[in-house]
Scaffold this active site. Structure first.
Site, short mmCIF file in Angstrom:
data_model
loop_
_atom_site.label_atom_id
_atom_site.label_comp_id
_atom_site.label_asym_id
_atom_site.label_seq_id
_atom_site.Cartn_x
_atom_site.Cartn_y
_atom_site.Cartn_z
N ASP A 23 1.08 -1.08 0.16
CA ASP A 23 0.08 -0.13 -0.18
C ASP A 23 1.01 1.28 0.02
O ASP A 23 1.98 1.02 0.62
CB ASP A 23 -0.72 0.00 1.36
CG ASP A 23 -2.15 0.94 0.97
OD1 ASP A 23 -3.21 0.33 1.41
OD2 ASP A 23 -2.08 2.08 0.87
N ALA A 43 -5.48 -2.30 -4.63
CA ALA A 43 -5.15 -1.13 -4.56
C ALA A 43 -5.82 -0.41 -5.50
O ALA A 43 -5.65 -0.81 -6.77
CB ALA A 43 -3.64 -1.07 -4.61
N TYR A 67 -12.70 7.28 -13.33
CA TYR A 67 -12.45 6.26 -12.21
C TYR A 67 -13.25 4.88 -12.94
O TYR A 67 -12.60 3.95 -12.74
CB TYR A 67 -13.30 6.39 -10.90
CG TYR A 67 -13.51 5.39 -10.10
CD1 TYR A 67 -12.32 4.80 -9.31
CD2 TYR A 67 -14.73 4.72 -9.83
CE1 TYR A 67 -12.43 3.37 -8.75
CE2 TYR A 67 -14.91 3.37 -9.12
CZ TYR A 67 -13.96 2.94 -8.62
OH TYR A 67 -13.87 1.92 -7.86
N ASN A 93 -21.60 -0.99 -4.33
CA ASN A 93 -21.63 -0.10 -3.17
C ASN A 93 -21.36 -0.72 -2.01
O ASN A 93 -22.11 -1.02 -1.16
CB ASN A 93 -23.09 0.42 -3.33
CG ASN A 93 -23.32 1.44 -4.50
OD1 ASN A 93 -23.89 1.04 -5.60
ND2 ASN A 93 -23.18 2.82 -4.22
N GLY A 148 -25.00 11.63 -15.10
CA GLY A 148 -24.34 10.35 -15.13
C GLY A 148 -24.39 9.26 -14.29
O GLY A 148 -24.05 8.12 -14.17
N1 UDP Z 1 -25.70 10.35 -1.81
C1 UDP Z 1 -26.81 11.33 -1.53
N2 UDP Z 1 -26.16 12.42 -0.63
C2 UDP Z 1 -24.44 12.56 -0.84
C3 UDP Z 1 -23.86 11.60 -1.48
C4 UDP Z 1 -24.46 10.69 -2.23
O1 UDP Z 1 -27.91 11.28 -1.25
O2 UDP Z 1 -24.20 13.42 -0.22
C5 UDP Z 1 -26.54 9.27 -2.72
C6 UDP Z 1 -26.39 9.24 -4.34
O3 UDP Z 1 -27.16 9.91 -5.03
C7 UDP Z 1 -26.55 7.73 -4.66
C8 UDP Z 1 -26.22 7.20 -3.30
O4 UDP Z 1 -26.07 8.07 -2.42
O5 UDP Z 1 -27.73 7.42 -4.97
C9 UDP Z 1 -24.48 6.56 -3.17
O6 UDP Z 1 -24.02 7.38 -3.68
P1 UDP Z 1 -22.07 7.19 -3.70
O7 UDP Z 1 -21.32 8.44 -4.12
O8 UDP Z 1 -21.90 6.46 -2.26
O9 UDP Z 1 -22.04 5.94 -4.67
P2 UDP Z 1 -22.52 5.76 -6.31
O10 UDP Z 1 -23.29 7.15 -6.81
O11 UDP Z 1 -21.20 5.80 -7.00
O12 UDP Z 1 -23.11 4.47 -6.50
#
Ligand code: UDP
Length: 329
Positions: A31, A77, A144, A173, A267
């Site tokens: 790491d 990593a 990413y 997630n 997106g």
């Molecule tokens: N989310 C939210 N408030 C925040 C950050 C994220 O409501 O301040 C929601 C976001 O719209 C998504 C979910 O939490 O539906 C997970 O977001 P995260 O960025 O953790 O993961 P990803 O969107 O990449 O799946």
């Protein structure tokens, strides 16, 4: 058994280290502490079976000798988070793509028996099908996602050309104790828990009806271990999810507290939901921790987020400006 965990000081990696130690393995962590922290593995500091190397995985000369006499490699990593990947795509390519080739080469040169690659469900972008199977169209929405997908492609290529026994697991997630609390605006749990500690409202994106396949970290770790011991999984790509999908409003309900609303990001899918039938069919793995249990554990460990950055609608708008600028076209 000698195992290497790249990214072993990170969120998922450190849980995997815990499990391998419990199973009696000799564990070597590589790491560079770019986002991981020694705090995540400090409980192993007096264990002679756990070794730590501070090295950049993309530096093949530096990491190559570490792979001698290793049976299993878990390659976790990577640079995570969407926003910094939009701002610094070359850094992401370096760590997630060059880093992966370097790890694969080290595995090939030292004849490692099994390699597990931590891939991301973000490769599906906004999928047409839910639950989403592995053969859904690939459509990364930001660097990413692209770099993690390219890493996976390299894994499969090293399987095809060099016969490296590698499995790619697409995580959905992941959450759990030690979920990253770096300076960047990232995964929802870290954001919400810091807001809870500070008595601030949760910044709910959109109407909060969007859902995520929140998968508890020990279920992810179990999937890594189960597939590593299963030769049938070599050369395969498999989703790892919780078997369900939960709304942000449900998360808020479980955490308890007030909310404020922020705009939906371009997106962003309205749902993530893994079709896990492949891993269920091929292995004995099953997710065990329900969302309700997982959130309870997060609340019990909330102190970990005490020093985490506190995000408010204004600072989030600033931090995500490039997201809207580049992806909102
Ligand atoms: N989310 C939210 N408030 C925040 C950050 C994220 O409501 O301040 C929601 C976001 O719209 C998504 C979910 O939490 O539906 C997970 O977001 P995260 O960025 O953790 O993961 P990803 O969107 O990449 O799946």
């Amino acid at each position: 058994m000698n195992a290497i965990v790249t990214g072993g000081c990170g969120f998922i990696g450190s849980h995997l280290v815990d499990r391998l130690v419990e199973d009696g393995c000799n564990v070597t962590i590589i790491d560079n502490l770019s986002s991981g922290s020694l705090r995540n593995i400090e409980h192993h500091k007096n264990n002679s079976k756990v070794k730590f190397h501070n090295a950049d995985i993309a530096d093949n000369d530096a990491i190559l000798p570490i792979f001698k006499d290793t049976e299993m490699v878990f390659h976790l990593a990577a640079l995570a988070d969407i926003v910094p990947s939009i701002e610094h795509p070359m850094r992401y390519h370096h760590s997630n793509v060059n880093g992966t080739i370097s790890v694969l080469e080290a595995c090939r040169r030292h004849k490692v028996h099994r390699v597990i690659y931590a891939a991301s469900s973000s490769c599906y972008g906004i999928p047409a099908k839910y639950p989403t199977p592995e053969n859904e169209a690939i459509s990364p929405q930001y660097p990413y996602a692209l770099t993690k997908y390219l890493g996976e492609e390299y894994c499969m290529h090293w399987n095809k050309v060099y016969g490296l026994n590698v499995t790619s697991l697409r995580f959905f997630n992941v959450y759990g104790p030690r979920a990253r609390t770096s300076g960047t605006y990232g995964a929802v749990f870290g954001v919400f828990l810091a807001q809870k500690i500070n008595g601030r409202p949760y910044t709910v994106v959109g109407d909060g009806k969007q859902t995520r396949d929140f998968t508890y970290v020990t279920d992810i770790v179990n999937a890594c271990i189960t597939t590593a011991y299963n030769n049938d999984c070599a050369g395969e790509i498999m989703n790892v999810g919780s078997g369900n999908t939960y709304s942000i409003n449900r998360l808020v309900e479980l955490l308890g507290g007030t909310v404020t609303y922020i705009p939906k990001r371009p997106g962003e899918p309205d749902c993530t939901f893994a079709d896990t039938s492949k891993i269920l069919r091929k292995t004995a793995w099953k997710p065990k921790v329900t969302f309700e249990e997982g959130v309870k554990i997060m609340l019990a460990n909330m102190d970990y987020w005490r020093d985490a950055p506190l995000w408010e609608p204004g600072t989030i708008a600033k931090a995500t400006a490039d997201w809207f600028k580049y992806l909102g076209k």
